[in-house]
Structures are given as C-alpha cells and as structure tokens.
Scaffold this motif. Sequence first.
Motif, PDB file in Angstrom:
ATOM      1  N   ASN A 278     -19.606 -51.409  -1.645  1.00 48.08           N
ATOM      2  CA  ASN A 278     -19.956 -52.731  -1.075  1.00 48.08           C
ATOM      3  C   ASN A 278     -20.379 -53.769  -2.104  1.00 48.08           C
ATOM      4  OD1 ASN A 278     -19.456 -51.847   1.493  1.00 48.08           O
ATOM      5  ND2 ASN A 278     -21.591 -51.712   2.127  1.00 48.08           N
ATOM      6  N   ASN A 279     -20.760 -53.358  -3.328  1.00 45.08           N
ATOM      7  CA  ASN A 279     -21.250 -54.297  -4.341  1.00 45.08           C
ATOM      8  C   ASN A 279     -22.417 -55.140  -3.811  1.00 45.08           C
ATOM      9  OD1 ASN A 279     -21.471 -55.568  -6.804  1.00 45.08           O
ATOM     10  ND2 ASN A 279     -19.858 -57.054  -6.398  1.00 45.08           N
ATOM     11  N   GLU A 280     -23.404 -54.449  -3.237  1.00 44.77           N
ATOM     12  CA  GLU A 280     -24.596 -55.128  -2.735  1.00 44.77           C
ATOM     13  C   GLU A 280     -25.523 -55.455  -3.912  1.00 44.77           C
ATOM     14  OE1 GLU A 280     -26.257 -52.945   0.648  1.00 44.77           O
ATOM     15  OE2 GLU A 280     -24.239 -52.194   1.028  1.00 44.77           O
ATOM     16  N   VAL A 281     -26.446 -56.387  -3.691  1.00 48.71           N
ATOM     17  CA  VAL A 281     -27.357 -56.839  -4.750  1.00 48.71           C
ATOM     18  C   VAL A 281     -28.074 -55.653  -5.407  1.00 48.71           C
ATOM     19  CG1 VAL A 281     -29.453 -58.180  -5.222  1.00 48.71           C
ATOM     20  CG2 VAL A 281     -27.695 -59.113  -3.726  1.00 48.71           C
ATOM     21  N   ILE A 282     -28.485 -54.684  -4.601  1.00 46.74           N
ATOM     22  CA  ILE A 282     -29.265 -53.549  -5.126  1.00 46.74           C
ATOM     23  C   ILE A 282     -28.504 -52.781  -6.212  1.00 46.74           C
ATOM     24  CG2 ILE A 282     -28.547 -51.811  -3.402  1.00 46.74           C
ATOM     25  CD1 ILE A 282     -31.667 -51.045  -3.439  1.00 46.74           C
ATOM     26  N   SER A 283     -27.163 -52.817  -6.153  1.00 43.27           N
ATOM     27  CA  SER A 283     -26.366 -52.068  -7.139  1.00 43.27           C
ATOM     28  C   SER A 283     -26.578 -52.599  -8.554  1.00 43.27           C
ATOM     29  CB  SER A 283     -24.874 -52.118  -6.778  1.00 43.27           C
ATOM     30  OG  SER A 283     -24.379 -53.438  -6.886  1.00 43.27           O
ATOM     31  N   ARG A 284     -27.013 -53.872  -8.641  1.00 43.60           N
ATOM     32  CA  ARG A 284     -27.245 -54.487  -9.954  1.00 43.60           C
ATOM     33  C   ARG A 284     -28.723 -54.475 -10.341  1.00 43.60           C
ATOM     34  NH1 ARG A 284     -23.746 -57.439  -6.977  1.00 43.60           N
ATOM     35  NH2 ARG A 284     -25.076 -59.195  -6.420  1.00 43.60           N
ATOM     36  N   LEU A 285     -29.578 -54.006  -9.431  1.00 51.26           N
ATOM     37  CA  LEU A 285     -31.025 -54.042  -9.691  1.00 51.26           C
ATOM     38  C   LEU A 285     -31.596 -52.684 -10.094  1.00 51.26           C
ATOM     39  CD1 LEU A 285     -32.254 -56.287  -6.730  1.00 51.26           C
ATOM     40  CD2 LEU A 285     -31.694 -56.987  -9.049  1.00 51.26           C
ATOM     41  N   VAL A 286     -30.927 -51.598  -9.663  1.00 57.21           N
ATOM     42  CA  VAL A 286     -31.470 -50.274 -10.015  1.00 57.21           C
ATOM     43  C   VAL A 286     -30.989 -49.861 -11.401  1.00 57.21           C
ATOM     44  CG1 VAL A 286     -31.703 -49.464  -7.645  1.00 57.21           C
ATOM     45  CG2 VAL A 286     -29.563 -49.067  -8.864  1.00 57.21           C
ATOM     46  N   GLU A 287     -31.676 -48.891 -11.951  1.00 60.45           N
ATOM     47  CA  GLU A 287     -31.350 -48.402 -13.292  1.00 60.45           C
ATOM     48  C   GLU A 287     -30.909 -46.943 -13.190  1.00 60.45           C
ATOM     49  OE1 GLU A 287     -30.367 -49.007 -16.722  1.00 60.45           O
ATOM     50  OE2 GLU A 287     -31.382 -50.706 -15.802  1.00 60.45           O
ATOM     51  N   PRO A 288     -29.744 -46.548 -13.657  1.00 52.85           N
ATOM     52  CA  PRO A 288     -28.694 -47.422 -14.192  1.00 52.85           C
ATOM     53  C   PRO A 288     -28.011 -48.230 -13.074  1.00 52.85           C
ATOM     54  CG  PRO A 288     -27.897 -45.158 -14.049  1.00 52.85           C
ATOM     55  CD  PRO A 288     -29.334 -45.119 -13.650  1.00 52.85           C
ATOM     56  N   ASN A 289     -27.396 -49.371 -13.460  1.00 58.20           N
ATOM     57  CA  ASN A 289     -26.625 -50.164 -12.493  1.00 58.20           C
ATOM     58  C   ASN A 289     -25.527 -49.298 -11.878  1.00 58.20           C
ATOM     59  OD1 ASN A 289     -26.562 -53.571 -13.816  1.00 58.20           O
ATOM     60  ND2 ASN A 289     -28.258 -52.261 -13.286  1.00 58.20           N
ATOM     61  N   ILE A 290     -25.270 -49.536 -10.585  1.00 57.04           N
ATOM     62  CA  ILE A 290     -24.360 -48.643  -9.847  1.00 57.04           C
ATOM     63  C   ILE A 290     -22.900 -49.125  -9.907  1.00 57.04           C
ATOM     64  CG2 ILE A 290     -23.882 -47.582  -7.597  1.00 57.04           C
ATOM     65  CD1 ILE A 290     -26.841 -47.992  -6.890  1.00 57.04           C
ATOM     66  N   THR A 291     -22.023 -48.196 -10.271  1.00 57.58           N
ATOM     67  CA  THR A 291     -20.574 -48.421 -10.145  1.00 57.58           C
ATOM     68  C   THR A 291     -20.293 -48.521  -8.655  1.00 57.58           C
ATOM     69  OG1 THR A 291     -20.050 -47.219 -12.155  1.00 57.58           O
ATOM     70  CG2 THR A 291     -18.303 -47.349 -10.495  1.00 57.58           C
ATOM     71  N   THR A 292     -19.502 -49.516  -8.254  1.00 54.80           N
ATOM     72  CA  THR A 292     -19.335 -49.741  -6.815  1.00 54.80           C
ATOM     73  C   THR A 292     -17.996 -50.391  -6.493  1.00 54.80           C
ATOM     74  OG1 THR A 292     -20.411 -50.765  -4.881  1.00 54.80           O
ATOM     75  CG2 THR A 292     -20.492 -52.009  -6.935  1.00 54.80           C
ATOM     76  N   VAL A 293     -17.638 -50.357  -5.223  1.00 52.35           N
ATOM     77  CA  VAL A 293     -16.417 -51.032  -4.765  1.00 52.35           C
ATOM     78  C   VAL A 293     -16.822 -52.422  -4.279  1.00 52.35           C
ATOM     79  CG1 VAL A 293     -14.550 -51.040  -3.055  1.00 52.35           C
ATOM     80  CG2 VAL A 293     -15.283 -48.880  -4.116  1.00 52.35           C
ATOM     81  N   ASP A 294     -16.189 -53.458  -4.818  1.00 49.72           N
ATOM     82  CA  ASP A 294     -16.492 -54.826  -4.420  1.00 49.72           C
ATOM     83  C   ASP A 294     -15.837 -55.100  -3.068  1.00 49.72           C
ATOM     84  OD1 ASP A 294     -17.401 -57.418  -4.540  1.00 49.72           O
ATOM     85  OD2 ASP A 294     -15.574 -58.145  -5.493  1.00 49.72           O
ATOM     86  N   TYR A 295     -16.664 -55.228  -2.045  1.00 47.88           N
ATOM     87  CA  TYR A 295     -16.154 -55.449  -0.693  1.00 47.88           C
ATOM     88  C   TYR A 295     -16.351 -56.928  -0.351  1.00 47.88           C
ATOM     89  CZ  TYR A 295     -15.007 -53.779   4.028  1.00 47.88           C
ATOM     90  OH  TYR A 295     -14.383 -53.531   5.221  1.00 47.88           O
ATOM     91  N   PRO A 296     -15.277 -57.709  -0.224  1.00 55.03           N
ATOM     92  CA  PRO A 296     -15.426 -59.171  -0.070  1.00 55.03           C
ATOM     93  C   PRO A 296     -15.888 -59.578   1.331  1.00 55.03           C
ATOM     94  CG  PRO A 296     -13.120 -58.557   0.020  1.00 55.03           C
ATOM     95  CD  PRO A 296     -13.878 -57.283  -0.192  1.00 55.03           C
ATOM     96  N   GLY A 297     -17.169 -59.332   1.649  1.00 55.85           N
ATOM     97  CA  GLY A 297     -17.709 -59.618   2.982  1.00 55.85           C
ATOM     98  C   GLY A 297     -17.647 -61.092   3.353  1.00 55.85           C
ATOM     99  N   TYR A 298     -18.075 -61.958   2.432  1.00 58.09           N
ATOM    100  CA  TYR A 298     -18.097 -63.401   2.696  1.00 58.09           C
ATOM    101  C   TYR A 298     -16.690 -63.908   3.025  1.00 58.09           C
ATOM    102  CZ  TYR A 298     -19.438 -68.309   2.145  1.00 58.09           C
ATOM    103  OH  TYR A 298     -19.673 -69.645   2.360  1.00 58.09           O
ATOM    104  N   GLU A 299     -15.721 -63.488   2.200  1.00 54.93           N
ATOM    105  CA  GLU A 299     -14.323 -63.911   2.415  1.00 54.93           C
ATOM    106  C   GLU A 299     -13.817 -63.368   3.748  1.00 54.93           C
ATOM    107  OE1 GLU A 299     -15.594 -62.720  -0.271  1.00 54.93           O
ATOM    108  OE2 GLU A 299     -14.849 -63.710  -2.067  1.00 54.93           O
TER     109      GLU A 299
END
Length: 341
Positions: A278-299
């Motif tokens: 989902n590439n949610e905000v939390i994926s960039r805040l935890v250590e280590p940063n999480i590899t994730t699938v970018d899910y274009p929710g807004y689009e």
Amino acid sequence: MEKEITIYDIAKDVGVSPTTVSRALNNHPAVKEKTKKKIFDAVHKMGYQSNVFATNLRTRRTNNIGVIVPRLNSSFQSSVIAGMEKAANEGGLNLIISQSLESFEKEKANANTMFNSRVDGLLVSLASGTENIDHYTPFLKKGIPLLFYDRIAENSGCTGIVIDNIQAAQKATDHLLEQGCKRIVHVLGNININVYADRLKGYKYALLENDITFDPSLIIHSDLNEEAGEEIVRKIMKMNPLPDGLFVSNDVCAASCIRHLKLEGIRIPEDMAVVGFNNEVISRLVEPNITTVDYPGYEMGELAMKNLIKYLENPKEGMLEKTNKITLRSDLIIRDSSKRK
C-alpha cells in the motif's frame, strides 16, 4: 416553533421579485452582481434554507454520491476518499460516506439507506463478510450507476477499478526470492475478497516459477491491523525452521510485525526480509523503512468519481458502459527492510 423563511420573505426584505431571488440562488447570469450580493446578505441574515427536496423533485437529481467503505480508519481508504472528494467538488457533487465495518449485514443496511436517500450514484469497496451482492439489485434496476473499487464483485456486470494484485504480489515475492529467501510467510486477509485471493495467486506463481514447493503452513490469515502483528510473530516464532522472508498484505501490519520480530531478537532484513503493501506513510517512518507495493489510492478514488460523473452526464459516453474492469499500475518500492544484497 419559528416560521420557515421562504424566498417571498427574502424578496420582500430586499425589495425584488421572488423570481429574482430564485434566479440569484441558482446563480443565474441575468441577475446583477449587486442585486445578487444583497440577496445573499439577506439569506444569511434571515437564515434561509433552500428546499433541496423541492429542487430534487424537479431535477430528479440530489447531487449526492454514496460511498460504502469497509473501514474508515484505513490510510488506503482515506486516500481513495480524498481522490473522490477532489473529483466530486469539481463536479459540484457531495459525498455521503458510510462504513460497513467488514460486516455483510451492515453493508446491506448501508446500501438500503443510500437507495432511500436517492443518491445519484454509488461507489463501493466490499466488506470481507459480503457473501453476495443482491442488495445492489435495486440500484441496477433503477439505472443508478454502481461502481466497485479495490474490493470488487467479480462477474457482477458492474465496473470495478483495481490494481493487478496478482502481478503486484508476484513482484513482491520474486524480490524476496532474489534476496535469497527460501521460506516466505505470506500474511493476508479473507480470500473470499478478490484482492487477497489474487495476491495469494501471485505469491504461488512466483514460487512455481522458481521451483519452490508451495507450503500452506506458511500462509497466515489475519485482520491485518496493528494489533495482529503480535499474534503473527507468535505463529512465526513457532515455525521450524524459522522463515527468512515475510510478505504482509498491508504496511501497518508489516510495521507491527517488524516491531515484534525485533523484540524477539530477529534482525531485519538479515534474519528476515520484510515486504508490505500500500505504500502507507508508516512504511517510511519505521526503521528499517519498509519495501512496499505502491497502491495508487488517490488516483483510484479520483478515477472512480470521474467515471461516475461522466456516466451521469452522458450514460452512452461513460466508461461504465464499455468495460467491466479498469486496472491501474502499481510499483514495488524497494527499501531497507528487504535489501540483503
């Protein structure tokens, strides 16, 4: 009880005809700006409420679009709604949002309320407990456009907007295999829902192409919320041998798993590589940063609403007439939680 203020009261106050007041309220170009301002000042001063119901009976439109979501406290659903809201505002429409809380009965009740509220269209992401979609038949019978997104009803004859979940999960699993993982745990929701069924397929395809035998004991079904992380890690720690890869169907749950794995002394990614979704905000805040699938929710939200509006303006032109599935792109974003090489 105070008497209801009418356009006749406003007309008398401003010193114009009731027709002029009505035109000004509907933003008619024939009314001078100066007069319009006087009328709107009187409207605010006197507390006039326009009779939406009377207008609706004339136009047969309420300018309201219903949205039924499984849960409002999901950052994915929030970004979808933000996209819908943008397109709705541009189209002069309002959103009426309700949540099913993953319950079939609640979803049925929500759909019934939306129908009785005479919404002009309906956007739905199905609850995990939804067994059939008969409760949407009244909308279809009446020609009210219905569009599913993310969690869609396959073969319903309605348009659904999705990402290619099979491909996304296959990419995520392939990445873990490339990093040297051999035993990958996959955590997912109810496989009666298309998104999780498809992600499981993608996971299996990746294993198959890499000549790794599918092991059902490495599949964990979960609510995928923050609280679930502890229980998932408890199950993982009982596995023998210990898995070396973990693919979780959303980032909040993946972050919670990372936290509990660390408490067990497991190093991420050295002992266990982790991928979320989902590439949610939390994926960039935890250590280590999480590899994730970018899910274009807004689009996804914006596109769903734009298609609905297009259909309302011209049913023959709208995409809902021409296709049963719209598939959006998604990308794997590689970060430190899975990088071993």
